[in-house]
Write an enzyme that holds these catalytic residues in place. Structure first.
Site, PDB file in Angstrom:
ATOM      1  N   GLU B  47       0.856  -1.180   0.000  1.00 38.65           N
ATOM      2  CA  GLU B  47       0.000   0.000   0.000  1.00 38.65           C
ATOM      3  C   GLU B  47       0.894   1.232   0.000  1.00 38.65           C
ATOM      4  O   GLU B  47       1.692   1.426   0.916  1.00 38.65           O
ATOM      5  CB  GLU B  47      -0.934   0.002   1.219  1.00 38.65           C
ATOM      6  CG  GLU B  47      -2.215  -0.775   1.007  1.00 38.65           C
ATOM      7  CD  GLU B  47      -3.053  -0.280  -0.176  1.00 38.65           C
ATOM      8  OE1 GLU B  47      -3.476  -1.110  -0.997  1.00 38.65           O
ATOM      9  OE2 GLU B  47      -3.258   0.950  -0.297  1.00 38.65           O
ATOM     10  N   SER B  48       0.738   2.083  -1.012  1.00 39.24           N
ATOM     11  CA  SER B  48       1.636   3.246  -1.130  1.00 39.24           C
ATOM     12  C   SER B  48       1.493   4.182   0.070  1.00 39.24           C
ATOM     13  O   SER B  48       2.461   4.793   0.509  1.00 39.24           O
ATOM     14  CB  SER B  48       1.364   3.995  -2.438  1.00 39.24           C
ATOM     15  OG  SER B  48       0.001   4.335  -2.547  1.00 39.24           O
ATOM     16  N   CYS B  77       4.075  -1.262  -9.014  1.00 37.49           N
ATOM     17  CA  CYS B  77       2.783  -0.828  -8.470  1.00 37.49           C
ATOM     18  C   CYS B  77       2.968   0.313  -7.452  1.00 37.49           C
ATOM     19  O   CYS B  77       3.276   1.429  -7.840  1.00 37.49           O
ATOM     20  CB  CYS B  77       2.057  -2.029  -7.878  1.00 37.49           C
ATOM     21  SG  CYS B  77       0.303  -1.742  -7.644  1.00 37.49           S
ATOM     22  N   ILE B 133      -3.139  -5.803  -9.568  1.00 33.50           N
ATOM     23  CA  ILE B 133      -3.905  -5.853  -8.325  1.00 33.50           C
ATOM     24  C   ILE B 133      -4.249  -4.425  -7.903  1.00 33.50           C
ATOM     25  O   ILE B 133      -3.353  -3.668  -7.529  1.00 33.50           O
ATOM     26  CB  ILE B 133      -3.085  -6.519  -7.193  1.00 33.50           C
ATOM     27  CG1 ILE B 133      -2.485  -7.858  -7.631  1.00 33.50           C
ATOM     28  CG2 ILE B 133      -3.923  -6.647  -5.920  1.00 33.50           C
ATOM     29  CD1 ILE B 133      -3.429  -9.008  -7.668  1.00 33.50           C
ATOM     30  N   HIS B 169       2.613  -6.824 -11.375  1.00 32.57           N
ATOM     31  CA  HIS B 169       3.472  -7.515 -10.394  1.00 32.57           C
ATOM     32  C   HIS B 169       4.195  -8.723 -10.967  1.00 32.57           C
ATOM     33  O   HIS B 169       3.715  -9.846 -10.807  1.00 32.57           O
ATOM     34  CB  HIS B 169       2.613  -7.976  -9.212  1.00 32.57           C
ATOM     35  CG  HIS B 169       2.027  -6.865  -8.425  1.00 32.57           C
ATOM     36  ND1 HIS B 169       2.751  -6.167  -7.479  1.00 32.57           N
ATOM     37  CD2 HIS B 169       0.793  -6.309  -8.438  1.00 32.57           C
ATOM     38  CE1 HIS B 169       1.985  -5.239  -6.942  1.00 32.57           C
ATOM     39  NE2 HIS B 169       0.792  -5.293  -7.498  1.00 32.57           N
ATOM     40  N   GLU B 171       6.624 -10.155  -9.770  1.00 23.88           N
ATOM     41  CA  GLU B 171       7.042 -11.035  -8.658  1.00 23.88           C
ATOM     42  C   GLU B 171       5.965 -12.062  -8.333  1.00 23.88           C
ATOM     43  O   GLU B 171       6.226 -13.045  -7.653  1.00 23.88           O
ATOM     44  CB  GLU B 171       7.424 -10.197  -7.425  1.00 23.88           C
ATOM     45  CG  GLU B 171       6.271  -9.661  -6.592  1.00 23.88           C
ATOM     46  CD  GLU B 171       5.616  -8.413  -7.166  1.00 23.88           C
ATOM     47  OE1 GLU B 171       5.917  -8.052  -8.323  1.00 23.88           O
ATOM     48  OE2 GLU B 171       4.774  -7.819  -6.471  1.00 23.88           O
TER      49      GLU B 171
END
Lengths: 293, 189
Positions: B47-48, B77, B133, B169, B171
């Site tokens: 979450e930024s 993201c 996401i 993402h 990853e």
């Protein structure tokens, strides 16, 4: 473009790792939680400590309240449905909540069956006391697990017991031969393939968080130390005397759980935590963790 | 080779796992001292708002900003949001304002609108499974930014000099090609 996939559900759970999910009952609390660094909020009408005190039937929260919270914050919004209440879940999915918690904190709607979560596009989180329970929920499609602990108690002992039971059994499975794994899978009513995958990976196939009794930064750090990948804090924040600073402290303690010096700095000058309840003082039939199977 | 992964919150372990599989030594970054002796840095998804708050609270803003000005950095993201010059409609996140794009958080909708898309990426032969996401959207791109991949004219992978960003993402999709691409940026730096 593919929109209904287990990968997407688990993907959001992955993004929530190392964070704190906070229970909030109105937009003002949601804002405090977001400003303090909550990774998501759980929108519910009454926090577990009050549900416990009030008694009666606890249901899905007011949709207006959930919607107002969705409009107030930019972080993911979760909400709870009663165990087995498929329609409450369909309604929350239509409201576009980001995660549904099929939760023992609410009064169960079905004493036999949990929701078949694979039928939904929205991801689910469910509670568990042991590995068998966790695997049954994952088999139904849960994208995230959490320890049940004892919600609203302000007492960490049950969350610790449940986390150690889950991780301990995973370690044990690692030493089982194929026959023993088959026996275990029959005993806990989940497919052999799922059990053998967990035995091989030595981990659940979905993120495993902790909930139920976390009241202090040290509690959050303890659960991270025991292998939780994130923590849920229910009553612990808004039942304390200074929610804003406690919320910030729990967020930092979750990131720096393995650094005692930092934890001193984080925990210093915090005002009083919520009052806790000794588990043996709660009558057996009032234990929330015994709901669901 | 040492690549740091900002490990405050989010999917940092997944990045570290991928880096290991391509022979890189991944390094946890939670303190300013962790930034020394790194050849590059990854800022993961998460979450930024949370990342930004922890960065400010732990006095990591200045050291990270200095690092980003000098060395190769890859943001996924939320990590890309932190690198962006402009974040639209935003009061909660303080970015490093290095990558010359304008980005909007959660612009594709809530979790129910998260999606998977097979992406064509410049310089890659085969498509890449992009997992989005609650993804942000890049709305404006300056002329000195290379667009490496787009969905319907909306950029999802960009590069400006030493800085690389994806709104998805890699990853999560167990495909090492973007991490290898970042590694080649680090090696030629």
């Amino acid at each position: 473009m593919k929109k209904n996939s287990f990968e997407l559900k688990v993907g959001l759970a992955e993004m929530l790792k190392g964070g704190v999910i906070m229970d909030v009952t109105d937009p003002a609390q949601a804002k405090i939680a977001e400003d303090a660094g909550a990774v998501a909020v759980m929108a519910l009408e009454r926090i577990p400590a009050d549900i416990r005190a009030d008694g009666g039937v606890a249901r899905m929260s007011s949709l207006n309240m959930i919607k107002e919270i969705q409009e107030t914050v930019s972080i993911p919004v979760m909400a709870k449905v009663r165990i087995g209440h498929i329609l409450e879940a369909k309604i929350l999915e239509a409201l576009e909540v980001d995660f549904i918690d099929e939760s023992e904190v609410l009064t169960p709607a079905d004493n036999q069956h949990h929701i078949y979560k694979n039928d939904f596009k929205v991801p689910f989180v469910c509670g568990a006391r042991n590995l068998g329970e966790a695997l049954r929920r994952i088999n139904e499609g849960a994208a995230m697990m959490r320890t049940k602990g004892e919600a609203g108690s302000g007492n960490i002992v049950e969350a610790v017991t449940h986390m150690k039971s889950i991780t301990g059994t995973i370690t044990e499975l690692g030493n089982y031969n194929e026959d023993q794994l088959k026996q275990y899978s029959e005993q806990v009513h989940v497919p052999f393939e799922l059990v053998s995958q967990v035995a091989k990976d030595q981990a659940l196939p979905v993120p495993n968080f902790s909930a139920g009794g976390i009241a202090t930064p040290a509690d959050a750090a303890l659960m991270m130390h025991l292998g939780a990948q994130s923590v849920f804090v229910g009553s612990g924040i808004f039942k304390s005397s200074d929610p804003k600073n406690r919320a910030k402290a729990v967020v930092e303690a979750t990131t720096y759980f393995d650094d005692p010096k930092k934890l001193v700095e984080i925990s210093m000058d915090l005002k009083e935590a919520m009052e806790g309840i000794e588990i043996s003082q709660i009558p057996e039939e009032e234990l929330l963790q015994n709901r669901g199977w | 080779m040492n690549i740091g992964v900002l490990s405050l919150q989010g999917a940092f372990l997944k990045h570290m796992h991928l880096l290991k599989t391509i022979g890189v030594n991944p390094v946890n970054v939670r303190y300013s001292d962790d930034l020394s002796n790194l050849h590059g840095l990854i800022i993961p998804g998460g979450e930024s708002t949370v990342l930004s708050k922890l960065i400010m609270k732990q006095s990591l803003y200045e050291p990270l900003e200095k690092y980003i000005s000098k060395y190769p950095v890859y943001g996924t993201c939320a990590g890309l949001i932190l690198l962006s010059k402009t974040i639209e409609n935003n009061k909660l996140v303080r970015s490093f304002e290095k990558l010359d794009i304008s980005i909007k958080r959660n612009a594709w909708g809530r979790q129910i609108n998260s999606f998977i898309s097979n992406l064509k990426i410049k310089e890659f032969d085969k498509t890449f499974k992009g997992i989005f996401i609650r993804a942000p959207k890049i709305n404006k791109v300056s002329l000195n930014v290379d667009i490496l991949s787009s969905i319907n004219n909306s950029p999802v992978m960009v590069r400006q000099g030493n800085l690389l960003g994806t709104t998805f993402h890699p990853e999560l999709s167990n495909d090492i090609r973007i991490h290898k691409y970042f590694l080649s940026m680090v090696e030629s730096c």
